[in-house]
Structures are given as C-alpha cells and as structure tokens.
Motif scaffolding. Structure first.
Motif, PDB file in Angstrom:
ATOM      1  N   ASP A  65      -5.190   0.882   2.963  1.00 35.30           N
ATOM      2  CA  ASP A  65      -4.461  -0.393   2.922  1.00 35.30           C
ATOM      3  C   ASP A  65      -4.324  -0.886   1.487  1.00 35.30           C
ATOM      4  O   ASP A  65      -3.253  -1.385   1.078  1.00 35.30           O
ATOM      5  CB  ASP A  65      -5.184  -1.448   3.761  1.00 35.30           C
ATOM      6  CG  ASP A  65      -5.110  -1.156   5.252  1.00 35.30           C
ATOM      7  OD1 ASP A  65      -4.221  -0.377   5.655  1.00 35.30           O
ATOM      8  OD2 ASP A  65      -5.938  -1.689   6.006  1.00 35.30           O
ATOM      9  N   PHE A  77       4.823   7.578   0.352  1.00 37.67           N
ATOM     10  CA  PHE A  77       3.526   6.949   0.070  1.00 37.67           C
ATOM     11  C   PHE A  77       2.443   8.004  -0.141  1.00 37.67           C
ATOM     12  O   PHE A  77       1.707   7.963  -1.138  1.00 37.67           O
ATOM     13  CB  PHE A  77       3.147   6.007   1.212  1.00 37.67           C
ATOM     14  CG  PHE A  77       1.709   5.569   1.193  1.00 37.67           C
ATOM     15  CD1 PHE A  77       1.171   4.881   0.111  1.00 37.67           C
ATOM     16  CD2 PHE A  77       0.876   5.852   2.273  1.00 37.67           C
ATOM     17  CE1 PHE A  77      -0.159   4.475   0.093  1.00 37.67           C
ATOM     18  CE2 PHE A  77      -0.453   5.445   2.268  1.00 37.67           C
ATOM     19  CZ  PHE A  77      -0.973   4.760   1.180  1.00 37.67           C
ATOM     20  N   GLU A  98       9.497   6.796   4.272  1.00 36.43           N
ATOM     21  CA  GLU A  98       8.697   5.951   3.379  1.00 36.43           C
ATOM     22  C   GLU A  98       7.239   6.386   3.368  1.00 36.43           C
ATOM     23  O   GLU A  98       6.597   6.411   2.313  1.00 36.43           O
ATOM     24  CB  GLU A  98       8.784   4.486   3.789  1.00 36.43           C
ATOM     25  CG  GLU A  98       7.997   3.583   2.825  1.00 36.43           C
ATOM     26  CD  GLU A  98       8.186   2.100   3.088  1.00 36.43           C
ATOM     27  OE1 GLU A  98       7.420   1.317   2.501  1.00 36.43           O
ATOM     28  OE2 GLU A  98       9.092   1.739   3.859  1.00 36.43           O
ATOM     29  N   GLU A  99       6.695   6.751   4.539  1.00 31.65           N
ATOM     30  CA  GLU A  99       5.296   7.156   4.591  1.00 31.65           C
ATOM     31  C   GLU A  99       5.081   8.489   3.861  1.00 31.65           C
ATOM     32  O   GLU A  99       4.052   8.696   3.213  1.00 31.65           O
ATOM     33  CB  GLU A  99       4.819   7.262   6.048  1.00 31.65           C
ATOM     34  CG  GLU A  99       3.321   7.150   6.155  1.00 31.65           C
ATOM     35  CD  GLU A  99       2.844   6.885   7.573  1.00 31.65           C
ATOM     36  OE1 GLU A  99       1.626   6.823   7.754  1.00 31.65           O
ATOM     37  OE2 GLU A  99       3.682   6.748   8.480  1.00 31.65           O
ATOM     38  N   TYR A 131       1.184   1.028  -3.897  1.00 39.98           N
ATOM     39  CA  TYR A 131       2.478   1.710  -3.737  1.00 39.98           C
ATOM     40  C   TYR A 131       3.611   0.693  -3.625  1.00 39.98           C
ATOM     41  O   TYR A 131       4.677   0.848  -4.256  1.00 39.98           O
ATOM     42  CB  TYR A 131       2.421   2.603  -2.501  1.00 39.98           C
ATOM     43  CG  TYR A 131       3.758   3.177  -2.084  1.00 39.98           C
ATOM     44  CD1 TYR A 131       4.328   4.238  -2.778  1.00 39.98           C
ATOM     45  CD2 TYR A 131       4.438   2.649  -0.987  1.00 39.98           C
ATOM     46  CE1 TYR A 131       5.557   4.765  -2.385  1.00 39.98           C
ATOM     47  CE2 TYR A 131       5.662   3.169  -0.590  1.00 39.98           C
ATOM     48  CZ  TYR A 131       6.212   4.225  -1.299  1.00 39.98           C
ATOM     49  OH  TYR A 131       7.426   4.734  -0.910  1.00 39.98           O
ATOM     50  N   ASP A 132       3.392  -0.352  -2.859  1.00 42.20           N
ATOM     51  CA  ASP A 132       4.424  -1.380  -2.677  1.00 42.20           C
ATOM     52  C   ASP A 132       4.713  -2.144  -3.965  1.00 42.20           C
ATOM     53  O   ASP A 132       5.789  -2.753  -4.107  1.00 42.20           O
ATOM     54  CB  ASP A 132       3.996  -2.365  -1.584  1.00 42.20           C
ATOM     55  CG  ASP A 132       3.979  -1.734  -0.198  1.00 42.20           C
ATOM     56  OD1 ASP A 132       4.675  -0.712  -0.006  1.00 42.20           O
ATOM     57  OD2 ASP A 132       3.269  -2.252   0.685  1.00 42.20           O
ATOM     58  N   ASN A 133       3.768  -2.100  -4.903  1.00 42.69           N
ATOM     59  CA  ASN A 133       3.923  -2.853  -6.158  1.00 42.69           C
ATOM     60  C   ASN A 133       4.486  -2.026  -7.307  1.00 42.69           C
ATOM     61  O   ASN A 133       4.476  -2.484  -8.456  1.00 42.69           O
ATOM     62  CB  ASN A 133       2.565  -3.424  -6.587  1.00 42.69           C
ATOM     63  CG  ASN A 133       2.124  -4.589  -5.729  1.00 42.69           C
ATOM     64  OD1 ASN A 133       2.952  -5.251  -5.086  1.00 42.69           O
ATOM     65  ND2 ASN A 133       0.827  -4.849  -5.693  1.00 42.69           N
ATOM     66  N   LYS A 187      -1.893   1.327  -0.298  1.00 44.43           N
ATOM     67  CA  LYS A 187      -0.518   1.032   0.126  1.00 44.43           C
ATOM     68  C   LYS A 187       0.020  -0.188  -0.630  1.00 44.43           C
ATOM     69  O   LYS A 187       1.202  -0.247  -0.998  1.00 44.43           O
ATOM     70  CB  LYS A 187      -0.482   0.761   1.633  1.00 44.43           C
ATOM     71  CG  LYS A 187       0.918   0.496   2.185  1.00 44.43           C
ATOM     72  CD  LYS A 187       1.841   1.689   2.014  1.00 44.43           C
ATOM     73  CE  LYS A 187       3.078   1.598   2.880  1.00 44.43           C
ATOM     74  NZ  LYS A 187       3.901   0.403   2.659  1.00 44.43           N
ATOM     75  N   LYS A 188      -0.857  -1.135  -0.892  1.00 45.05           N
ATOM     76  CA  LYS A 188      -0.451  -2.305  -1.673  1.00 45.05           C
ATOM     77  C   LYS A 188      -0.035  -1.881  -3.081  1.00 45.05           C
ATOM     78  O   LYS A 188       0.967  -2.388  -3.619  1.00 45.05           O
ATOM     79  CB  LYS A 188      -1.593  -3.324  -1.732  1.00 45.05           C
ATOM     80  CG  LYS A 188      -1.297  -4.531  -2.614  1.00 45.05           C
ATOM     81  CD  LYS A 188      -2.290  -5.670  -2.391  1.00 45.05           C
ATOM     82  CE  LYS A 188      -1.886  -6.496  -1.208  1.00 45.05           C
ATOM     83  NZ  LYS A 188      -2.623  -7.795  -1.141  1.00 45.05           N
ATOM     84  N   SER A 233       6.479   0.256 -14.698  1.00 47.67           N
ATOM     85  CA  SER A 233       7.222   0.766 -13.540  1.00 47.67           C
ATOM     86  C   SER A 233       8.184   1.899 -13.901  1.00 47.67           C
ATOM     87  O   SER A 233       8.259   2.897 -13.179  1.00 47.67           O
ATOM     88  CB  SER A 233       7.994  -0.367 -12.856  1.00 47.67           C
ATOM     89  OG  SER A 233       8.918  -0.955 -13.755  1.00 47.67           O
ATOM     90  N   LYS A 263       6.854  -3.766  -9.487  1.00 46.94           N
ATOM     91  CA  LYS A 263       6.319  -4.935 -10.183  1.00 46.94           C
ATOM     92  C   LYS A 263       5.424  -4.561 -11.364  1.00 46.94           C
ATOM     93  O   LYS A 263       5.038  -5.429 -12.149  1.00 46.94           O
ATOM     94  CB  LYS A 263       5.515  -5.798  -9.207  1.00 46.94           C
ATOM     95  CG  LYS A 263       6.309  -6.274  -7.999  1.00 46.94           C
ATOM     96  CD  LYS A 263       5.409  -6.999  -7.010  1.00 46.94           C
ATOM     97  CE  LYS A 263       6.158  -7.370  -5.741  1.00 46.94           C
ATOM     98  NZ  LYS A 263       5.261  -7.994  -4.740  1.00 46.94           N
TER      99      LYS A 263
END
Length: 506
Positions: free
Chosen positions: A115, A195, A191-192, A121-123, A118-119, A130, A126
């Motif tokens: 988890d 990831f 997407e997975e 990866y989502d960032n 994954k955060k 990058s 940002k």
C-alpha cells in the motif's frame, strides 16, 4: 572461487538483506546497508554473502519465490523514496509494519508494504525528479535484459485478482496462457502491471547502487541461486515447457530428498523438476539467461543443491512424503561447459553438502569450483570427518554454519556430551563460553582460501537467532540484527583475525 577467484586468502560475512536493521520492519537497501558495507571494509572483509533476493511467497522463504528474476519489493528503501519526493516523511507513519527490532512480521509486511509502495507509484508525477524517474523507468521496461518483466508483473496482478491462489487454480484460458485470454488480461491489468514493473525498477536501481558502493570498497557480493524455482511462480506459469508438467500443466514429479538420518520421511520440497532433455536441445538457453542475470546482481554465485545437476530425486506428484521416489541423471558437466562457453569464466561456489556419491564428487572436481566445509558438521566423536579443518584443501569455502544451521552458540549447547568434549579437545579450549570464537579461529587458521562467518556467530548469539530450520514451517527467515550490534570492539577483533591469519582485503 574457481579459476578466476582472487589468488589470496580472504574472509567475509554471511548476513541476509532482510536481517539488517532498519526503521520499517525489515532490512532493506537503506542507510543501514551502506553502514554495514563500511563495517565490512573496516574489518578487512572481502565478501558479503546474502541469500536469494527474489520476492517471497508463502512460508517467507527466499528459496520459494514468485520469480527467479524479480527482486523483493520489501527491500526497497523507503527513505530513498522520501528523498525523491515519491513519499512524504509522514507517509510511512500511517502504516503498521509490525515485528520488533529483532524479528520480522511478514503478515503485517504483506498487508501494508505494498500500500505504501503504491502511494509512491501514484506520486511519480509529483516527484521533484519526475522527468528523470519516468525516463529511467521507461528505459528499464524496454531493456533487453528484462524479457521476464511483463510475465512477472502480469502474474502478480492475476494472483491478486484471484485472492492469492496458485496459478493452477485460475480459469483455464489464463492458466494455459491462451492468446485471447492473455490479450484481455494485458489490457485489464494495465495499471497494475505498470505498478509491479515500477517496483522492479526501484529494486534494481537501489540494489545496483548498493552493490557499486560495496565493490568500490573492495567488497564483493556472494549471491545465491536456488537450483529449483517454485511451482507457484511466474517462471513456471510462463514457461511450462521447461518443466515436467502434463498437458494441463500439472506436475508429473516434484523435487525433494529421500529419507536419511535427519528425516525419516525425507524432504518434500514440491518444486517442479526440469525437462533436461528440452533444455539440452535449446543449448540451455533459459539457464544461461538465468545465470547471466545472477551475475548482474552478484560478483560470486553460490549454486544451491549442486548435487541436483548430477542426479536429482524425483517424487511422484501428490505423494504426502518423500519416501517414494527415484534418482535420475541431471545435465552434468555439459551445463557448466555451456556456461563457460557462453558467459566466460565466472566465480562459483558449489553447495556440495550432504551425502555425496562418487559421480557428484567427480562433477565438482571437473568444474574446478570450490565446495563448502561446515565446521558444525565436523565434531562427531564416533568417526573421522571431512569437515575437520586438518582435512581441508585450499579450494574450498569454510563456514562455521550457514543459514540452515543453528547459531554456533546454540549448536554447541545442544550437541551430545561426547561431541562437545571432542570439540573442546580439538579446539584446545576448557570453557564452553570460548567455543564460538575458537570455531571462528579454526576456520580462519585453516588452509581454505576463503572463510565466511555468519554475523550471528560474530555476535555470539543464542539459538533464537537462527535463520532457518529446514523442513519446518513458521518462525523462519525472521531474525534481524540489532541496530547497535556492530561495536568498535567487535570491529577490532574481526580486523585482528583477518590480519593475523593473512585474510585482510587490502
């Protein structure tokens, strides 16, 4: 180790990555790993031996991995992700990784680590870096060395969608990798897949940086290649033709060891066995790719269960124990001749422990690889042992014990009284408290070119610091070193041993 080994006496330390101290429940490629490399350099060591780096599955064993090519995401350094802006300093505090300073809680790790990753990866967008991260990640995915990456990432996505069940229970189309089912899965899990690929990018980037840091300080990495892969792995699912499976991809026979003095029913490992005739026809292509990958990760490779390349034990699939089975011929010297031809001279350690037949001994001799000598196996008062130091040759690697043995302190306390008496006589000691360092001294003083000592023995830790007890489930692979364990006094003592016995790295 073999013909390309450094032509001098040397020493090293065995410590798995997961056993390093860290803030987040498990050892990783964090500052503590770099500090440990500095400690090895300061104590005159030449080698850091670790265990397989693959993502662990049920039972938490690095020898039963979801992939023989992928790296364990648990080892990704969280602080480095904070430094790159992929996580905030507060993010890790929101997750409970469990465990203690000395022990890993794998269940908590499984439930929370991904988890947090994954955060990160989502960032990506940002992050202050990058553009660089995206560029490096895209290049990583396209690398010719990563032809395993898509299959692994899709395998993990499918496993999650199937509640963690083994791939042989999935619906037929995807289980048998039918074209239409694979195309749909590729789109559905896009997407997975990305990831899990990103985690491998982070793993590779961080591990190679740590390895480079070690190499620049004169420390070579000894890695470990298990002979077999897990049945529930991307390797078996994606390449069923490599293994002894039937038309429905169900194993025909599986791996293990027959009954012996240590186990009345033998050891049933359950790994799929290789179709060595198929591998031979391909020029051992998959094996060459696998070994080449290992030499990108490590400087020296320890080949686990070396005997299996000479002869392997086959147990009918579905048998509850290893009592019924048969020995069959493996690829023998041909595989290692191919390796030499394709990859050149490489440094190898042959794990040649256990009962050795004349043909296995001959195979080890023909390769020229050094075998292993375990001091804990030496002190049977009833008979002479090849593991006693006066029987060693230069071309061997001597250990007090390995990850599969008790700590030397625990071992010494538990052996029969007559064996303990003989051990004291051989080592020239009067008191039990002297035993651990006397064993280390015997290893260092031996004629063996290389000595590797588990970190627990340098720390004189009791039996509860053991890494693994073979043929048992639960409580294994969990030990961690305390953060303040590496004292100046210990460093000086290790350096003195390296100097006295002519094993200094410089």
């Amino acid at each position: 180790m073999a013909k390309t080994q450094k032509s001098k006496r040397a020493c090293g330390v065995l410590l798995p990555i997961f056993s390093l101290s860290s803030k987040y429940g498990i050892g990783s490629f964090s500052k503590e790993a770099y500090d440990f490399v500095d400690f090895l350099e300061k104590t005159g060591q030449s080698y850091w031996q670790i265990l397989p780096l693959g993502p662990t599955s049920y039972g938490d064993s690095p020898y039963q991995s979801f992939s023989t090519f992928a790296g364990n995401p648990y080892f990704i350094d969280i602080d480095a992700l904070i430094g790159e802006g992929l996580l905030s300093k507060a993010d890790p505090d929101k997750y409970d990784f469990g465990g203690t300073e000395e022990y890993i809680d794998y269940e908590r790790m499984y439930r929370h680590r991904f988890d947090l990753l994954k955060k990160a990866y989502d960032n990506i967008g940002k992050s202050k870096n990058s553009k660089t991260i995206i560029k490096e990640f895209e290049a990583f995915k396209k690398s010719r060395n990563n032809d395993w990456l898509f299959d692994y990432a899709l395998f993990m996505a499918l496993k999650n969608d199937n509640g963690g069940r083994a791939w042989n229970t999935w619906e037929e189309g995807i289980r048998l990798r039918k074209k239409d089912a694979m195309a749909k899965a590729k789109e559905k899990y896009k997407e997975e897949i990305d990831f899990y690929s990103f985690l491998q990018y982070l793993f590779a980037k961080q591990w190679m940086a740590l390895k480079e840091y070690a190499n620049k300080r004169g420390i070579d990495i000894i890695g470990d290649i298990p002979i077999y892969v897990a049945f529930d792995s991307a390797d078996t699912w994606a390449n069923p033709e490599l293994f002894q499976l039937d038309k429905n991809n169900v194993p025909i026979d599986v791996a293990g060891c027959p009954p012996d003095a240590f186990s009345a029913t033998g050891q049933l490992w359950g790994n799929p066995l290789y179709r060595w005739d198929y591998h031979k026809k391909t020029g051992y292509k998959w094996w060459m790719k696998r070994i080449a990958h290992c030499y990108r990760l490590y400087d020296v490779v320890r080949i686990d269960h070396f005997r299996g390349f000479d002869e392997y034990y086959a147990i009918p699939y579905g048998n509850p124990t290893a009592e019924i089975g048969e020995w069959r011929k493996g690829p023998g010297i041909e595989l290692f001749d191919t390796m030499k031809k394709e990859l050149g001279e490489k440094r190898v350690i042959a794990e040649d422990l256990g009962f050795l037949t004349p043909s296995v001994i001959k195979l080890v001799q023909r390769t020229g690889y050094p075998g292993m000598k375990i001091l804990q196996f030496a002190f049977d008062s009833r008979e002479e042992s090849d593991y006693l130091p006066h029987n060693y040759t230069k071309n061997c690697i001597v250990y007090t014990g390995t990850h599969d043995n008790a700590t030397t302190r625990g071992w010494f306390n538990d052996i029969p009284r007559q064996d303990r008496k003989f051990c004291k006589e051989y080592l020239g000691i009067r008191y039990s408290k002297e035993a651990v360092w006397a064993m280390i001294r015997a290893a260092f003083a031996s004629v063996s070119d290389t000595v590797i000592i588990p970190m627990q023995d340098y720390l004189e830790l009791p039996g509860n610091a053991r890494i693994n007890t073979p043929s048992t489930l639960g409580g294994n692979w969990v030990w961690r070193m305390k953060k303040d364990a590496l004292s100046e006094e210990l460093a000086q003592k290790m350096l003195d041993y390296a100097r006295i016995y002519k094993r200094l790295s410089k």
